[in-house]
Design a protein around this motif. Sequence first.
Motif, PDB file in Angstrom:
ATOM      1  N   LEU A  86      22.830  -8.940  33.714  1.00  0.00           N
ATOM      2  CA  LEU A  86      23.995  -9.359  34.492  1.00  0.00           C
ATOM      3  C   LEU A  86      23.656 -10.567  35.370  1.00  0.00           C
ATOM      4  O   LEU A  86      24.436 -11.518  35.457  1.00  0.00           O
ATOM      5  N   GLY A  87      22.485 -10.526  36.009  1.00  0.00           N
ATOM      6  CA  GLY A  87      22.091 -11.642  36.866  1.00  0.00           C
ATOM      7  C   GLY A  87      21.935 -12.931  36.090  1.00  0.00           C
ATOM      8  O   GLY A  87      22.379 -14.001  36.531  1.00  0.00           O
ATOM      9  N   PHE A  88      21.308 -12.854  34.917  1.00  0.00           N
ATOM     10  CA  PHE A  88      21.116 -14.044  34.091  1.00  0.00           C
ATOM     11  C   PHE A  88      22.460 -14.561  33.590  1.00  0.00           C
ATOM     12  O   PHE A  88      22.713 -15.772  33.585  1.00  0.00           O
ATOM     13  N   ALA A  89      23.338 -13.635  33.184  1.00  0.00           N
ATOM     14  CA  ALA A  89      24.649 -14.034  32.676  1.00  0.00           C
ATOM     15  C   ALA A  89      25.439 -14.806  33.729  1.00  0.00           C
ATOM     16  O   ALA A  89      26.081 -15.814  33.422  1.00  0.00           O
ATOM     17  N   VAL A  90      25.409 -14.332  34.981  1.00  0.00           N
ATOM     18  CA  VAL A  90      26.123 -15.042  36.051  1.00  0.00           C
ATOM     19  C   VAL A  90      25.500 -16.413  36.279  1.00  0.00           C
ATOM     20  O   VAL A  90      26.197 -17.434  36.358  1.00  0.00           O
ATOM     21  N   ALA A  91      24.174 -16.457  36.360  1.00  0.00           N
ATOM     22  CA  ALA A  91      23.482 -17.704  36.689  1.00  0.00           C
ATOM     23  C   ALA A  91      23.761 -18.806  35.676  1.00  0.00           C
ATOM     24  O   ALA A  91      23.930 -19.973  36.052  1.00  0.00           O
ATOM     25  N   VAL A  92      23.827 -18.448  34.391  1.00  0.00           N
ATOM     26  CA  VAL A  92      23.994 -19.492  33.374  1.00  0.00           C
ATOM     27  C   VAL A  92      25.448 -19.846  33.130  1.00  0.00           C
ATOM     28  O   VAL A  92      25.742 -20.766  32.365  1.00  0.00           O
ATOM     29  N   HIS A  93      26.378 -19.122  33.765  1.00  0.00           N
ATOM     30  CA  HIS A  93      27.796 -19.433  33.572  1.00  0.00           C
ATOM     31  C   HIS A  93      28.424 -20.130  34.780  1.00  0.00           C
ATOM     32  O   HIS A  93      29.641 -20.299  34.827  1.00  0.00           O
ATOM     33  N   VAL A  94      27.606 -20.532  35.743  1.00  0.00           N
ATOM     34  CA  VAL A  94      28.154 -21.291  36.876  1.00  0.00           C
ATOM     35  C   VAL A  94      28.005 -22.788  36.638  1.00  0.00           C
ATOM     36  O   VAL A  94      28.241 -23.588  37.541  1.00  0.00           O
TER      37      VAL A  94
END
Length: 393
Positions: A154-162
């Motif tokens: 979840l953390g990686f998914a958020v980071a790469v979608h900003v």
Amino acid sequence: MTAAIEVHGVSKKFKLFRDKPTSLKARVLSSRSKAEDFWALRDVAFDVQQGSTLGLIGHNGSGKTTTLKIVAGILRPTSGSVRQRGRLAALLELGAGFHPELTGRENVYLNASFLGLTRKETDAAYEEIVDFAELEEFMDNQVKFYSSGMLVRLGFAVAVHVNPDVLLIDEVLSVGDEAFQAKCIDRVRTFQREGRTIVLVTHALDTVREICDRAVMLHHGVVHAQGMPDDVVREMRYVLLGQIDQAFAPEEGTREAEIAGVDIIRANGLGEGMVLKDDPLTIQVDIRTNQPVEDLDVDFEVLDGATNHPVLEAKTSTSGVELERFDGKKRVRFRITSFPYEPGKYWVTIGLTSRTTGHLYHVQTQRYLFEVIDVPRVQERVHVPVEIEVEEL
């Protein structure tokens, strides 16, 4: 080319109190007592060019994460300065920025706001974030019930979608199952093609060699080497060769089964000394389980210490040896009838995985080493005709 990150003479000092206070009075007194200065970083300097990928490597405690936190603005340097251009997203610690009492959905919005997204922008990216993390059915659960792998996803998914201009990644590419790790690497490669700047902290030296343009090695808080990844990785391996305590060698895995011991047995049966070129060699691996495992694949890889390239590998599954469900201890011996490689130092990596799913139980990356020498053979005496000529002077 413009630098996306400039680190100029950064040093960071922490205060260390050796005695842990056990009462309020002791805590008050300890605040007045002398504390020992610990310099985590000293005069660290490097630049990261826009659109490049930098690998930051070093043994545990070398200062990698401290450096990344200073670049991210989480820590303030004691001296020196950092300049950074563009929107930055940082994935520094497992579950960093997540509130355990909030749901996955709520934490996406919270985390995205930390990274500079408006609610409208997060609304637009939400479905892609959930799809990337593969957590749709868990998004309305509190994240305190998430596994470590789910938090990282979840953390990686958020980071790469900003849509960051600069992405800082600390060790998270080594967490999660093999399929998700591959997805993360694919996204990193996409960012590279899009010209984004990436700083990657990892113990996986081959990953640095594979995806990074440049590398910086920290050693006890100072820059020991920087340059092309192959050169810096080689230097780190040479430094590790000189370490008496091999506790710095990276280890990963969930440890349902783990490596209990490894011996490199020479032709004379001893576990120490040199290996003669072309002599037999045995790599002996002791395994223990902390809970029953359904199947197990044991493998080893030998890397040339001078070039970092693998020269020999084998695993039980491809050799016709099946280790089905078991609970207890086992010993696996890989017998090499002749080690024909050139003189020099060689690293050995040992890994335990699931044969069917590829799940990583335990790996010790380049923890063991041995040296090959080539001793000239003693020439046997043979009959060689000799002509004798006598001349008058």
